[in-house]
Each structure stands twice: as C-alpha cells, then as structure tokens.
Design a protein around this motif. Structure first.
Motif, PDB file in Angstrom:
ATOM      1  N   GLY A 228       8.571 -34.625 -73.486  1.00  0.00           N
ATOM      2  CA  GLY A 228       7.873 -34.964 -74.722  1.00  0.00           C
ATOM      3  C   GLY A 228       6.624 -35.790 -74.504  1.00  0.00           C
ATOM      4  N   VAL A 229       5.961 -35.596 -73.348  1.00  0.00           N
ATOM      5  CA  VAL A 229       4.777 -36.389 -73.015  1.00  0.00           C
ATOM      6  C   VAL A 229       3.597 -35.467 -72.701  1.00  0.00           C
ATOM      7  CG1 VAL A 229       3.781 -38.102 -71.454  1.00  0.00           C
ATOM      8  CG2 VAL A 229       6.197 -38.261 -72.107  1.00  0.00           C
ATOM      9  N   SER A 230       2.447 -35.768 -73.294  1.00  0.00           N
ATOM     10  CA  SER A 230       1.218 -35.010 -73.048  1.00  0.00           C
ATOM     11  C   SER A 230       0.169 -35.927 -72.427  1.00  0.00           C
ATOM     12  CB  SER A 230       0.674 -34.416 -74.352  1.00  0.00           C
ATOM     13  OG  SER A 230       1.573 -33.485 -74.904  1.00  0.00           O
ATOM     14  N   LEU A 231      -0.726 -35.318 -71.651  1.00  0.00           N
ATOM     15  CA  LEU A 231      -1.806 -36.056 -71.005  1.00  0.00           C
ATOM     16  C   LEU A 231      -3.140 -35.599 -71.571  1.00  0.00           C
ATOM     17  CD1 LEU A 231      -2.831 -37.963 -68.712  1.00  0.00           C
ATOM     18  CD2 LEU A 231      -2.892 -35.938 -67.237  1.00  0.00           C
ATOM     19  N   PHE A 232      -3.853 -36.523 -72.184  1.00  0.00           N
ATOM     20  CA  PHE A 232      -5.223 -36.279 -72.633  1.00  0.00           C
ATOM     21  C   PHE A 232      -6.140 -36.970 -71.625  1.00  0.00           C
ATOM     22  CE2 PHE A 232      -2.526 -36.826 -76.464  1.00  0.00           C
ATOM     23  CZ  PHE A 232      -2.595 -35.531 -76.957  1.00  0.00           C
ATOM     24  N   ILE A 233      -6.751 -36.207 -70.753  1.00  0.00           N
ATOM     25  CA  ILE A 233      -7.507 -36.810 -69.657  1.00  0.00           C
ATOM     26  C   ILE A 233      -8.957 -36.361 -69.671  1.00  0.00           C
ATOM     27  CG2 ILE A 233      -6.721 -34.987 -68.065  1.00  0.00           C
ATOM     28  CD1 ILE A 233      -6.911 -37.149 -65.821  1.00  0.00           C
ATOM     29  N   SER A 234      -9.864 -37.336 -69.638  1.00  0.00           N
ATOM     30  CA  SER A 234     -11.286 -37.015 -69.578  1.00  0.00           C
ATOM     31  C   SER A 234     -11.597 -36.316 -68.256  1.00  0.00           C
ATOM     32  CB  SER A 234     -12.114 -38.295 -69.693  1.00  0.00           C
ATOM     33  OG  SER A 234     -11.838 -38.945 -70.911  1.00  0.00           O
ATOM     34  N   VAL A 235     -12.505 -35.380 -68.313  1.00  0.00           N
ATOM     35  CA  VAL A 235     -12.869 -34.634 -67.113  1.00  0.00           C
ATOM     36  C   VAL A 235     -13.597 -35.565 -66.154  1.00  0.00           C
ATOM     37  CG1 VAL A 235     -14.215 -32.709 -66.208  1.00  0.00           C
ATOM     38  CG2 VAL A 235     -12.989 -32.468 -68.382  1.00  0.00           C
ATOM     39  N   VAL A 236     -13.062 -35.670 -64.939  1.00  0.00           N
ATOM     40  CA  VAL A 236     -13.660 -36.514 -63.909  1.00  0.00           C
ATOM     41  C   VAL A 236     -13.988 -35.642 -62.699  1.00  0.00           C
ATOM     42  CG1 VAL A 236     -12.567 -38.645 -64.668  1.00  0.00           C
ATOM     43  CG2 VAL A 236     -11.347 -37.145 -63.091  1.00  0.00           C
ATOM     44  N   LYS A 237     -14.488 -36.251 -61.641  1.00  0.00           N
ATOM     45  CA  LYS A 237     -14.858 -35.491 -60.451  1.00  0.00           C
ATOM     46  C   LYS A 237     -13.656 -34.745 -59.889  1.00  0.00           C
ATOM     47  CE  LYS A 237     -18.707 -38.522 -59.201  1.00  0.00           C
ATOM     48  NZ  LYS A 237     -19.281 -39.445 -58.210  1.00  0.00           N
ATOM     49  N   GLU A 238     -13.938 -33.618 -59.235  1.00  0.00           N
ATOM     50  CA  GLU A 238     -12.886 -32.674 -58.869  1.00  0.00           C
ATOM     51  C   GLU A 238     -11.760 -33.301 -58.052  1.00  0.00           C
ATOM     52  OE1 GLU A 238     -12.337 -28.412 -56.532  1.00  0.00           O
ATOM     53  OE2 GLU A 238     -14.332 -29.103 -57.071  1.00  0.00           O
ATOM     54  N   LYS A 239     -12.084 -34.145 -57.084  1.00  0.00           N
ATOM     55  CA  LYS A 239     -11.050 -34.741 -56.238  1.00  0.00           C
ATOM     56  C   LYS A 239     -10.102 -35.599 -57.062  1.00  0.00           C
ATOM     57  CE  LYS A 239     -10.339 -37.560 -52.106  1.00  0.00           C
ATOM     58  NZ  LYS A 239     -10.993 -38.338 -51.009  1.00  0.00           N
ATOM     59  N   SER A 240     -10.655 -36.442 -57.928  1.00  0.00           N
ATOM     60  CA  SER A 240      -9.819 -37.295 -58.773  1.00  0.00           C
ATOM     61  C   SER A 240      -9.027 -36.467 -59.778  1.00  0.00           C
ATOM     62  CB  SER A 240     -10.686 -38.321 -59.517  1.00  0.00           C
ATOM     63  OG  SER A 240     -11.251 -39.244 -58.622  1.00  0.00           O
ATOM     64  N   MET A 241      -9.641 -35.413 -60.310  1.00  0.00           N
ATOM     65  CA  MET A 241      -8.952 -34.551 -61.271  1.00  0.00           C
ATOM     66  C   MET A 241      -7.763 -33.864 -60.602  1.00  0.00           C
ATOM     67  SD  MET A 241      -9.556 -34.005 -64.495  1.00  0.00           S
ATOM     68  CE  MET A 241      -9.058 -32.954 -65.850  1.00  0.00           C
ATOM     69  N   LYS A 242      -7.958 -33.400 -59.394  1.00  0.00           N
ATOM     70  CA  LYS A 242      -6.865 -32.737 -58.665  1.00  0.00           C
ATOM     71  C   LYS A 242      -5.699 -33.689 -58.447  1.00  0.00           C
ATOM     72  CE  LYS A 242      -5.776 -30.558 -54.211  1.00  0.00           C
ATOM     73  NZ  LYS A 242      -6.331 -30.100 -52.908  1.00  0.00           N
ATOM     74  N   ILE A 243      -5.996 -34.909 -58.013  1.00  0.00           N
ATOM     75  CA  ILE A 243      -4.935 -35.889 -57.774  1.00  0.00           C
ATOM     76  C   ILE A 243      -4.193 -36.204 -59.073  1.00  0.00           C
ATOM     77  CG2 ILE A 243      -4.464 -38.281 -57.103  1.00  0.00           C
ATOM     78  CD1 ILE A 243      -6.864 -38.052 -55.174  1.00  0.00           C
ATOM     79  N   ALA A 244      -4.947 -36.433 -60.146  1.00  0.00           N
ATOM     80  CA  ALA A 244      -4.327 -36.765 -61.438  1.00  0.00           C
ATOM     81  C   ALA A 244      -3.421 -35.633 -61.920  1.00  0.00           C
ATOM     82  CB  ALA A 244      -5.405 -37.060 -62.470  1.00  0.00           C
ATOM     83  N   LEU A 245      -3.914 -34.406 -61.848  1.00  0.00           N
ATOM     84  CA  LEU A 245      -3.127 -33.264 -62.321  1.00  0.00           C
ATOM     85  C   LEU A 245      -1.853 -33.107 -61.506  1.00  0.00           C
ATOM     86  CD1 LEU A 245      -5.913 -30.587 -62.971  1.00  0.00           C
ATOM     87  CD2 LEU A 245      -4.646 -31.930 -64.663  1.00  0.00           C
ATOM     88  N   ARG A 246      -1.984 -33.117 -60.186  1.00  0.00           N
ATOM     89  CA  ARG A 246      -0.821 -32.890 -59.332  1.00  0.00           C
ATOM     90  C   ARG A 246       0.236 -33.975 -59.546  1.00  0.00           C
ATOM     91  NH1 ARG A 246      -1.474 -29.067 -55.053  1.00  0.00           N
ATOM     92  NH2 ARG A 246       0.392 -30.000 -54.140  1.00  0.00           N
ATOM     93  N   GLN A 247      -0.181 -35.222 -59.584  1.00  0.00           N
ATOM     94  CA  GLN A 247       0.799 -36.296 -59.695  1.00  0.00           C
ATOM     95  C   GLN A 247       1.452 -36.336 -61.075  1.00  0.00           C
ATOM     96  OE1 GLN A 247      -1.264 -39.840 -58.375  1.00  0.00           O
ATOM     97  NE2 GLN A 247      -0.884 -39.358 -56.224  1.00  0.00           N
ATOM     98  N   CYS A 248       0.684 -36.068 -62.113  1.00  0.00           N
ATOM     99  CA  CYS A 248       1.267 -36.070 -63.461  1.00  0.00           C
ATOM    100  C   CYS A 248       2.202 -34.882 -63.668  1.00  0.00           C
ATOM    101  CB  CYS A 248       0.155 -36.087 -64.509  1.00  0.00           C
ATOM    102  SG  CYS A 248      -0.707 -37.676 -64.582  1.00  0.00           S
ATOM    103  N   VAL A 249       1.893 -33.755 -63.057  1.00  0.00           N
ATOM    104  CA  VAL A 249       2.801 -32.605 -63.100  1.00  0.00           C
ATOM    105  C   VAL A 249       4.102 -32.938 -62.382  1.00  0.00           C
ATOM    106  CG1 VAL A 249       3.167 -30.245 -62.287  1.00  0.00           C
ATOM    107  CG2 VAL A 249       1.008 -30.866 -63.376  1.00  0.00           C
ATOM    108  N   GLU A 250       3.996 -33.554 -61.223  1.00  0.00           N
ATOM    109  CA  GLU A 250       5.195 -33.935 -60.473  1.00  0.00           C
ATOM    110  C   GLU A 250       6.060 -34.910 -61.265  1.00  0.00           C
ATOM    111  OE1 GLU A 250       3.865 -35.418 -56.713  1.00  0.00           O
ATOM    112  OE2 GLU A 250       2.849 -33.539 -56.185  1.00  0.00           O
ATOM    113  N   LEU A 251       5.432 -35.787 -62.025  1.00  0.00           N
ATOM    114  CA  LEU A 251       6.176 -36.756 -62.822  1.00  0.00           C
ATOM    115  C   LEU A 251       6.856 -36.119 -64.030  1.00  0.00           C
ATOM    116  CD1 LEU A 251       3.708 -39.777 -62.718  1.00  0.00           C
ATOM    117  CD2 LEU A 251       6.013 -39.721 -61.749  1.00  0.00           C
ATOM    118  N   GLY A 252       6.284 -35.007 -64.547  1.00  0.00           N
ATOM    119  CA  GLY A 252       6.966 -34.298 -65.622  1.00  0.00           C
ATOM    120  C   GLY A 252       6.216 -34.151 -66.921  1.00  0.00           C
ATOM    121  N   VAL A 253       4.882 -34.247 -66.908  1.00  0.00           N
ATOM    122  CA  VAL A 253       4.107 -34.085 -68.143  1.00  0.00           C
ATOM    123  C   VAL A 253       4.284 -32.668 -68.693  1.00  0.00           C
ATOM    124  CG1 VAL A 253       1.957 -33.319 -67.038  1.00  0.00           C
ATOM    125  CG2 VAL A 253       1.861 -34.602 -69.173  1.00  0.00           C
TER     126      VAL A 253
END
Length: 248
Positions: free
Chosen positions: A79-104
């Motif tokens: 029941g959790v969503s991530l609203f994330i501002s678009v950032v540089k590709e490296k940071s975006m990749k890290i944010a997406l991967r880690q938040c997916v692993e956590l269960g967003v």
C-alpha cells in the motif's frame, strides 16, 4: 529448500506442462551469464504466479523450457507509492532498484521546475524488472507515465494517498506521525529533485491537506538515499515487513 540457478521474469501465460520460449533478454542471461544446460531448473514468474521450470533445449539464440510446478509464492501489497522527481540516471537507477526491493507498489516519476535530467521510461522499467528478479518479489510495481508537478498534485492517485513529503527544512520526524502512517491504507512518499522544490511548488504542497512534511535528519540526503530511507521508515511504521497484505 533447494536454491535454483536463476530467477527470471517473463510475461507469458504459464501453467503446468507449458513450453515457454524465452525472450532475447532472458535467453542471453541463461546462456551467456548463467551458462545453464539442458535439465537445469530455474524459477520463472509473470507478475501473477511463480513457477519452477526445467530447460528442455538450448541453442545459440533460443532457450525452451517447460513449466513443472508452482512455487506457491503469494502476491503481496504494502500500500505504498513512490512519487519521485526525475534525477540523474545513476541516482534514479539506485532509487528505483532499492525501492522495488523494499516493496513499493507504484512509482510515479515527477517533472519539477528544477529538473536537470530526462526520464528514460524503457530503461527504468528494465531496472524495476531486474530488481524484482533479484529480490524474489512476485509483483512488478506499476511504473506510471512521467507527469509534471502540477498534474501530479491534482491527480486522483496523489490525492487518495497520505503523502509523506521528505523536506529537509522541517524537524518533524517520522515517529511524530507514526499513528497517521500506521492507520493510512495508502501512503505516498514524495521525493524532490537534487536542488529541491521551487518556492512555488513548496507553497502548493503546504496547502495540500493530505501532505505531511517530514524531515529525515540533520544531513541533506541525495534523492536515492532519501527515497530508500523514507520508504524503509514508512514500511517499518506500517509494520508491513511483519504483516504484508496478501493479494487474492
């Protein structure tokens, strides 16, 4: 429990006895990366179910496998969503991967006034799939189309969430809003760009009744660190790591 040699995602319909031809990405992974052989067993999932499969045949450009049995893994939702501002590709990749692993559950990229990067939807979708494969989760989070800040705050999905806005200029911590987080069915985590939201955007957020400003400590965090930290806190306070909601 036996550990299988690989775990891959493919969107095909699957059932016991079905023969599945792997797509180009999975074929390359099985042959070149994992160096699998006929008879090897892997785990394959399709966002609905997860299966154990056996490799029937392997050629230079094709891998054929057969579905053997379900693993019994259940689909869960936090029941959790991530609203994330678009950032540089490296940071975006890290944010997406880690938040997916956590269960967003849902990911909504946001285009703000201070954006300095372009959003690559295709590449981001691949990062999400790879994170699901690695982490063992069954459901693929929904990656929504990138939206402007103004469109976001007026959208249905944003306004049906209790939104935790990670804002470095406030001292209120997650523990101060523990009861709100715990009791909310849908929580959104809002992460701004590296330069922060503009004064106009910040003013608009402060007027939203469903938005709560929360600080993440005395240090200023990068977007990927902030996203991971905030989501971890929210899931802990919602007790979702102990009691995830099973989807029927």
């Amino acid at each position: 429990m036996k550990r299988h040699k690989a775990r891959i995602y493919q969107s095909d319909d699957m059932y016991i006895g079905a023969n599945i031809k792997l797509d180009i990405r999975n074929t390359y992974y099985c042959i070149k990366v994992m160096r699998l052989k006929c008879g090897d067993q892997i785990v394959i999932f399709n966002d609905i179910n997860e299966w154990i499969a056996s490799l029937l045949s392997i050629s230079k450009r094709e891998v054929l496998l057969q579905i053997k049995k379900p693993t019994g893994k259940k689909n869960v939702s936090n029941g959790v969503s991530l609203f994330i501002s678009v950032v540089k590709e490296k940071s975006m990749k890290i944010a997406l991967r880690q938040c997916v692993e956590l269960g967003v559950d849902n990911i909504i990229p946001v285009l703000t006034e201070y954006n300095v990067a372009m959003f690559n939807a295709q590449r981001s979708a691949m990062h999400i799939i790879e994170a699901c494969e690695q982490s063992g989760r069954l459901s693929i989070p929904k990656l929504l189309q990138a939206t402007t800040f103004l469109e976001l705050i007026n959208s249905t999905i944003f306004n049906k969430h209790t939104v935790i806005w990670c804002y470095e200029h406030v001292k209120k911590t997650m523990t101060k809003v523990n009861s709100i987080i715990e009791s909310s069915e849908q929580i959104g985590v809002l992460i701004g760009p590296e330069a922060g939201f503009s004064n106009t955007e910040a003013s608009m957020l402060k007027q939203k009744k469903n938005v709560i400003e929360v600080g993440l400590g005395s240090n200023i965090l990068r977007a990927d660190t902030a996203a991971t930290t905030a989501l971890s806190c929210v899931l802990f306070l919602k007790k979702q790591w102990q009691e995830p909601k099973v989807l029927e």
